[in-house]
Enzyme design. Structure first.
Site, mmCIF file in Angstrom:
data_model
loop_
_atom_site.group_PDB
_atom_site.id
_atom_site.type_symbol
_atom_site.label_atom_id
_atom_site.label_comp_id
_atom_site.label_asym_id
_atom_site.label_seq_id
_atom_site.Cartn_x
_atom_site.Cartn_y
_atom_site.Cartn_z
ATOM 1 N N HIS A 153 -0.077 3.081 -9.883
ATOM 2 C CA HIS A 153 -0.850 3.882 -8.934
ATOM 3 C C HIS A 153 -0.142 5.234 -8.809
ATOM 4 O O HIS A 153 0.675 5.472 -7.926
ATOM 5 C CB HIS A 153 -0.928 3.190 -7.574
ATOM 6 C CG HIS A 153 -1.550 4.047 -6.505
ATOM 7 N ND1 HIS A 153 -2.871 4.422 -6.540
ATOM 8 C CD2 HIS A 153 -1.027 4.609 -5.395
ATOM 9 C CE1 HIS A 153 -3.134 5.180 -5.475
ATOM 10 N NE2 HIS A 153 -2.030 5.311 -4.771
ATOM 11 N N VAL B 13 0.837 -1.201 0.000
ATOM 12 C CA VAL B 13 0.000 0.000 0.000
ATOM 13 C C VAL B 13 0.873 1.252 0.000
ATOM 14 O O VAL B 13 0.546 2.257 -0.623
ATOM 15 C CB VAL B 13 -0.945 -0.001 1.213
ATOM 16 C CG1 VAL B 13 -1.847 1.234 1.221
ATOM 17 C CG2 VAL B 13 -1.782 -1.283 1.243
ATOM 18 N N ASP C 92 -8.292 3.419 -6.331
ATOM 19 C CA ASP C 92 -8.505 4.144 -7.587
ATOM 20 C C ASP C 92 -9.744 3.630 -8.313
ATOM 21 O O ASP C 92 -10.517 4.403 -8.879
ATOM 22 C CB ASP C 92 -7.276 4.002 -8.488
ATOM 23 C CG ASP C 92 -5.999 4.377 -7.767
ATOM 24 O OD1 ASP C 92 -5.927 5.498 -7.255
ATOM 25 O OD2 ASP C 92 -5.080 3.542 -7.704
#
Length: 331
Positions: free
Chosen positions: A191, A133, A163
Site C-alpha cells: 500500500h 490501517v 486502493d
C-alpha cells in the site's frame, strides 16, 4: 415473542479519536460492518493526550443510541483496550512529517506496533483478527504479527481495499459504467506508490476491461498513477488526508472477510505470503483473496503477464527493503 440476540463481537480500535477513527466508529456502531442484528462492544484506544477528544467521541456514540452498540470502553491502556477483542483495527500511527525519511517513519511506528502486537497476543480473544490501517500498513502489520507470539499469521491483514475501490471507480468512470460492474480487480504488493492495480485480470460486466477500454496507454499509465497517487491528490485538494474513504475501506475489508466472496470474484487485502506468485514468504503483500466468510485463501491461477510481473516485482522489492529496515524488530 422472544428474540435471541447474537453474542456481542468485541472490536478494538486504535487511534479512535483521529480522523479515520472518528469516521469509522459510527459505521461500526450502526451495524454497517457486521449487520444490524449483531451487537458490538467497542474498545477505543488512544494515547493519553487524545483521551479528552475521545471522551467527546464516546458522548456522541451515546447520543446516537445505536440499537446494536452494546458497550463502549475508552482507554489509553493497551491491555484494557485489547481485552477480549475479536477484531483489532489498528488505525492509529505516526504520520510522516517534514524532512522525515521513510525509514525513520518505519522505526517510530515499528515500536508502536510491536507493543500493540504483544498486547493483542496477551489480551485478545483466541480468534482475534487484526487489520492494520496505519501506514506504512504492510510493514506495520508485519511487525505486529511478529510481536504477537502465538497468534496465527493468517489472522493478520493490512488494508488495500481502499486502493481497490479507487481503482474500480477509475475504471468505471473511464468506461461509463457503474463501479458495481467492475469485478476481479486486484491490488498487488504494497500500500504505497508502488502498488499495482491489476487491470489485466479485471472485468467490466463480466468481460475483460480492454473490451470496454481500448486505450492501452491510459490503462498502463494514467490509470495506475491515479490509483497510486490518489491519497496525495486528496491531501492537495482538501488539505488533509482521506479519512472517510479510508474508514469505508476498513468496513469493506471486514465485511469481505466475514461474508462469502461472490462466485468467481475476489477481493484485495494484504496477507502473510507463503510464497504465492513468487512473493517472498513472510512478507505482508496484497494479493487476490477469496473467503467463505470464515476462512480465506489466496486465489490460485491468476494470470500474471510480463507487464504485471514487473509491477508486482517492484512493489515486492519495496516490501523487502522495508523488512530489512525493521529487521531488529522482527525477533
Amino acid at each position: 415473542m422472544m428474540f435471541i440476540m447474537n453474542e456481542p463481537i468485541t472490536v478494538s480500535v486504535t487511534g479512535a479519536a483521529g480522523q479515520i477513527g472518528y469516521a469509522l466508529l459510527f459505521r461500526i456502531a450502526s451495524g454497517a460492518m457486521f449487520g444490524t442484528d449483531q451487537p458490538v462492544n467497542l474498545r477505543l484506544i488512544e494515547i493519553e493526550p487524545g483521551m479528552k477528544a475521545l471522551a467527546g467521541v464516546v458522548m456522541e456514540l451515546d447520543d446516537c443510541a445505536f440499537p446494536c452498540l452494546n458497550e463502549v470502553v475508552a482507554t489509553s491502556d493497551l491491555a484494557e483496550g485489547f481485552k477480549g477483542a475479536n477484531w483489532a483495527l489498528l488505525v492509529g500511527s505516526v504520520p510522516r512529517g517534514p524532512g522525515m525519511e521513510r525509514n525513520d517513519l518505519l522505526g517510530i511506528n515499528g515500536k508502536i506496533f510491536t507493543g500493540q502486537g504483544q498486547a493483542i497476543a496477551a489480551n485478545a480473544a483466541s480468534d482475534v483478527r487484526t487489520l492494520v490501517v496505519g501506514n506504512p500498513c504492510n510493514t506495520n502489520c508485519l511487525i505486529a504479527m511478529n510481536a504477537a507470539k502465538g497468534v496465527p499469521n493468517n489472522q493478520f491483514f493490512a488494508m488495500t481495499r481502499l486502493d481497490e475501490n479507487r481503482a474500480k471507480s477509475q475504471l468505471a468512470k473511464k468506461a461509463g459504467v457503474h463501479q458495481n460492474d467492475v469485478t476481479n480487480l486486484c491490488i498487488w504488493g504494497n500500500h504505497s506508490a508502488t502498488q499495482y492495480p491489476d487491470y489485466t485480470n479485471a472485468k467490466i460486466k463480466g468481460a475483460p476491461v480492454t473490451d470496454a477500454i481500448s486505450d492501452a496507454e491510459w490503462l498502463q499509465g494514467e490509470f495506475i498513477k491515479n490509483v497510486q497517487q490518489r491519497g496525495a491528490a486528496i491531501i492537495q485538494a482538501r488539505g488533509t488526508s482521506s479519512a472517510a474513504s479510508a474508514a469505508n475501506g476498513v468496513v469493506d475489508t471486514v465485511r469481505s472477510l466475514t461474508t462469502p466472496t461472490p462466485e468467481g470474484d475476489w477481493t484485495s487485502v494484504a496477507v502473510c505470503s507463503t510464497g504465492e506468485y513468487g512473493i517472498e514468504a513472510g512478507l505482508i503483500a496484497s494479493m487476490p483473496i477469496r473467503t467463505d466468510g470464515k476462512t480465506w485463501e489466496v486465489v490460485e491461477g491468476v494470470e500474471v503477464d510480463v507487464f504485471s510481473r514487473a509491477k508486482i516485482d517492484a512493489s515486492v522489492a519495496e516490501l523487502q527493503g522495508e523488512k530489512e529496515a525493521v529487521a531488529d524488530l522482527l525477533v
